[in-house]
Design a protein around this motif. Structure first.
Motif, short mmCIF file in Angstrom:
data_model
loop_
_atom_site.label_atom_id
_atom_site.label_comp_id
_atom_site.label_asym_id
_atom_site.label_seq_id
_atom_site.Cartn_x
_atom_site.Cartn_y
_atom_site.Cartn_z
N GLY A 143 0.81 -1.22 0.00
CA GLY A 143 0.00 0.00 0.00
C GLY A 143 0.84 1.26 0.00
O GLY A 143 0.34 2.34 0.36
N GLN A 144 2.09 1.15 -0.44
CA GLN A 144 3.00 2.29 -0.43
C GLN A 144 3.14 2.88 -1.83
O GLN A 144 2.85 2.24 -2.84
CB GLN A 144 4.37 1.86 0.08
CG GLN A 144 4.36 1.28 1.49
CD GLN A 144 5.70 0.69 1.87
OE1 GLN A 144 6.61 0.57 1.05
NE2 GLN A 144 5.83 0.31 3.14
N THR A 145 3.62 4.10 -1.89
CA THR A 145 3.96 4.74 -3.16
C THR A 145 5.33 4.24 -3.60
O THR A 145 6.28 4.25 -2.83
CB THR A 145 3.99 6.26 -3.03
OG1 THR A 145 2.68 6.72 -2.69
CG2 THR A 145 4.43 6.92 -4.33
N ALA A 146 5.42 3.78 -4.85
CA ALA A 146 6.68 3.27 -5.37
C ALA A 146 7.36 4.32 -6.23
O ALA A 146 6.73 4.92 -7.11
CB ALA A 146 6.45 2.00 -6.19
N LYS A 147 8.63 4.56 -5.99
CA LYS A 147 9.44 5.45 -6.81
C LYS A 147 10.01 4.64 -7.97
O LYS A 147 10.60 3.58 -7.76
CB LYS A 147 10.58 6.05 -5.98
CG LYS A 147 11.51 6.96 -6.75
CD LYS A 147 10.83 8.26 -7.17
CE LYS A 147 11.82 9.21 -7.86
NZ LYS A 147 11.16 10.47 -8.29
N ILE A 148 9.83 5.12 -9.17
CA ILE A 148 10.30 4.40 -10.36
C ILE A 148 11.59 5.04 -10.85
O ILE A 148 11.58 6.10 -11.50
CB ILE A 148 9.24 4.41 -11.48
CG1 ILE A 148 7.88 3.97 -10.94
CG2 ILE A 148 9.69 3.53 -12.63
CD1 ILE A 148 7.87 2.57 -10.37
N ALA A 149 12.71 4.38 -10.55
CA ALA A 149 14.01 4.91 -10.96
C ALA A 149 14.49 4.30 -12.28
O ALA A 149 15.31 4.90 -12.98
CB ALA A 149 15.05 4.64 -9.87
N ASP A 150 13.99 3.13 -12.62
CA ASP A 150 14.44 2.45 -13.83
C ASP A 150 13.75 3.05 -15.06
O ASP A 150 12.52 3.06 -15.13
CB ASP A 150 14.15 0.95 -13.75
CG ASP A 150 14.74 0.18 -14.91
OD1 ASP A 150 14.14 0.21 -16.00
OD2 ASP A 150 15.82 -0.42 -14.73
N PRO A 151 14.50 3.52 -16.05
CA PRO A 151 13.88 4.19 -17.21
C PRO A 151 13.03 3.25 -18.06
O PRO A 151 12.03 3.69 -18.64
CB PRO A 151 15.07 4.73 -18.00
CG PRO A 151 16.25 3.91 -17.55
CD PRO A 151 15.98 3.56 -16.13
N ILE A 152 13.42 1.97 -18.16
CA ILE A 152 12.62 1.03 -18.95
C ILE A 152 11.28 0.77 -18.27
O ILE A 152 10.23 0.77 -18.93
CB ILE A 152 13.39 -0.29 -19.18
CG1 ILE A 152 14.56 -0.05 -20.14
CG2 ILE A 152 12.47 -1.38 -19.73
CD1 ILE A 152 15.41 -1.27 -20.41
N LEU A 153 11.29 0.56 -16.97
CA LEU A 153 10.05 0.35 -16.24
C LEU A 153 9.15 1.59 -16.33
O LEU A 153 7.94 1.47 -16.55
CB LEU A 153 10.35 0.02 -14.78
CG LEU A 153 9.13 -0.18 -13.86
CD1 LEU A 153 8.21 -1.27 -14.39
CD2 LEU A 153 9.59 -0.48 -12.44
N PHE A 154 9.73 2.76 -16.18
CA PHE A 154 8.94 4.00 -16.25
C PHE A 154 8.32 4.16 -17.64
O PHE A 154 7.14 4.50 -17.77
CB PHE A 154 9.83 5.18 -15.91
CG PHE A 154 9.09 6.49 -15.77
CD1 PHE A 154 8.00 6.60 -14.92
CD2 PHE A 154 9.48 7.60 -16.49
CE1 PHE A 154 7.30 7.80 -14.78
CE2 PHE A 154 8.80 8.80 -16.37
CZ PHE A 154 7.71 8.91 -15.52
N ASP A 155 9.10 3.90 -18.68
CA ASP A 155 8.58 4.01 -20.04
C ASP A 155 7.47 2.99 -20.27
O ASP A 155 6.46 3.30 -20.92
CB ASP A 155 9.72 3.78 -21.04
CG ASP A 155 9.26 3.93 -22.49
OD1 ASP A 155 8.69 4.98 -22.83
OD2 ASP A 155 9.48 2.99 -23.28
N ALA A 156 7.62 1.76 -19.75
CA ALA A 156 6.59 0.74 -19.90
C ALA A 156 5.29 1.18 -19.25
O ALA A 156 4.20 1.03 -19.82
CB ALA A 156 7.07 -0.58 -19.30
N LEU A 157 5.38 1.75 -18.05
CA LEU A 157 4.18 2.21 -17.35
C LEU A 157 3.48 3.33 -18.12
O LEU A 157 2.24 3.37 -18.20
CB LEU A 157 4.55 2.70 -15.95
CG LEU A 157 5.04 1.61 -14.98
CD1 LEU A 157 5.61 2.25 -13.72
CD2 LEU A 157 3.91 0.64 -14.63
N ILE A 158 4.26 4.23 -18.69
CA ILE A 158 3.67 5.32 -19.47
C ILE A 158 2.97 4.77 -20.71
O ILE A 158 1.85 5.20 -21.05
CB ILE A 158 4.75 6.35 -19.86
CG1 ILE A 158 5.20 7.13 -18.62
CG2 ILE A 158 4.23 7.30 -20.93
CD1 ILE A 158 6.35 8.07 -18.88
#
Length: 263
Positions: free
Chosen positions: A50-65
């Motif tokens: 139930g926590q907020t996750a910080k996305i530091a990995d650029p591939i993961l961030f791009d996938a989420l977008i």
């Protein structure tokens, strides 16, 4: 990914082009896998708590977008959230693009199946193009395919999609140039594999059991994957809205007497 990957280059490009494409695919696998420690599993640990996750990995961030941007195109039917207790799904995800964070009001996790193979091929295609390759065929498990340029003999790449009820017959033949193909199915070889997650319609608790095959062509492998998954889980009304005569096809085998295609 647990999937056989094939990369075929037909002349041109740097000598290490295929190695660069393989590296791109392995980076996606290392980032998005939920079967061993990865940026995706670290994110899921935070979301399950139930926590907020910080996305530091650029591939993961791009996938989420990309997944978030595709919500309208798939009518919300591609949903990577995992948690049967919550029917809200991706609609309840709070993705902050400026802060690079993701959160949900309750315990949830994300599974990148139905996205990862196509996305890996997208990045491999970019790597090959950057290396000067103008003609190539890439396949992930034979259900996700991308091509660069025309066929080495000229013209489009002509690919036959087999009928899952009779592999000697074809459902459809698609013609590709600089495009990707995704095939999703609930029937046929490989669909009973123990590692294969059941396909769920967002908001429903029961898996899709109707015998179906979806075939989608798109410029993006990731988008083709998401759309083919969306077609499989769509009800008849949504499937008719999503279909396209040549690029988004759904074959329904519920009737033994005939094949019904939304097209």
């Amino acid at each position: 990914m647990g999937t056989r990957i094939e990369l075929h280059r037909f002349g041109g490009g740097a000598s290490d082009a295929l190695a660069l494409a393989r590296d791109a695919i392995e980076r996606v696998d290392d980032t998005l896998t939920i079967h061993r420690p990865s940026p995706a599993t670290a994110m899921n640990e935070a979301l399950r708590a139930g926590q907020t996750a910080k996305i530091a990995d650029p591939i993961l961030f791009d996938a989420l977008i990309r997944i978030d941007d595709a919500r309208a195109a798939t009518e919300g039917l591609f949903d990577p959230t995992i948690d049967a207790r919550h029917a809200v799904g991706w609609a309840g995800i709070r993705l902050d693009r400026h802060a690079a964070t993701i959160a949900f009001d309750a315990s949830v996790a994300l599974d990148f199946g139905g996205f990862g193979k196509g996305y890996a091929l997208d990045l491999a295609v970019l790597a090959l193009r950057a290396a000067g390759v103008g003609c190539a065929l890439l396949s992930a498990g034979e259900s996700s395919i991308a091509v660069i340029g025309e066929h080495p003999l000229g013209g489009s790449w002509s690919l036959a999609v087999p009928d899952p009820r009779n592999p000697e017959r074809s459902l459809v033949v698609v013609e590709l140039v600089d495009e990707a193909l995704s095939i999703s199915a609930t029937v046929g070889f490989g669909t009973a594999a123990p590692e294969r997650a059941a396909l769920l319609r967002p908001g429903a608790s029961a898996p899709i059991i109707s015998p179906r095959t979806a075939v989608v062509v798109d410029r993006s492998g990731a988008m083709a994957e998401m759309l083919s998954t969306a077609l499989i889980v769509a009800d008849d009304v949504a499937a008719r809205r999503l279909h396209d005569d040549k690029r988004r096809m759904l074959f329904d085998f519920a009737s033994a007497a005939s094949t019904r295609m939304f097209a």
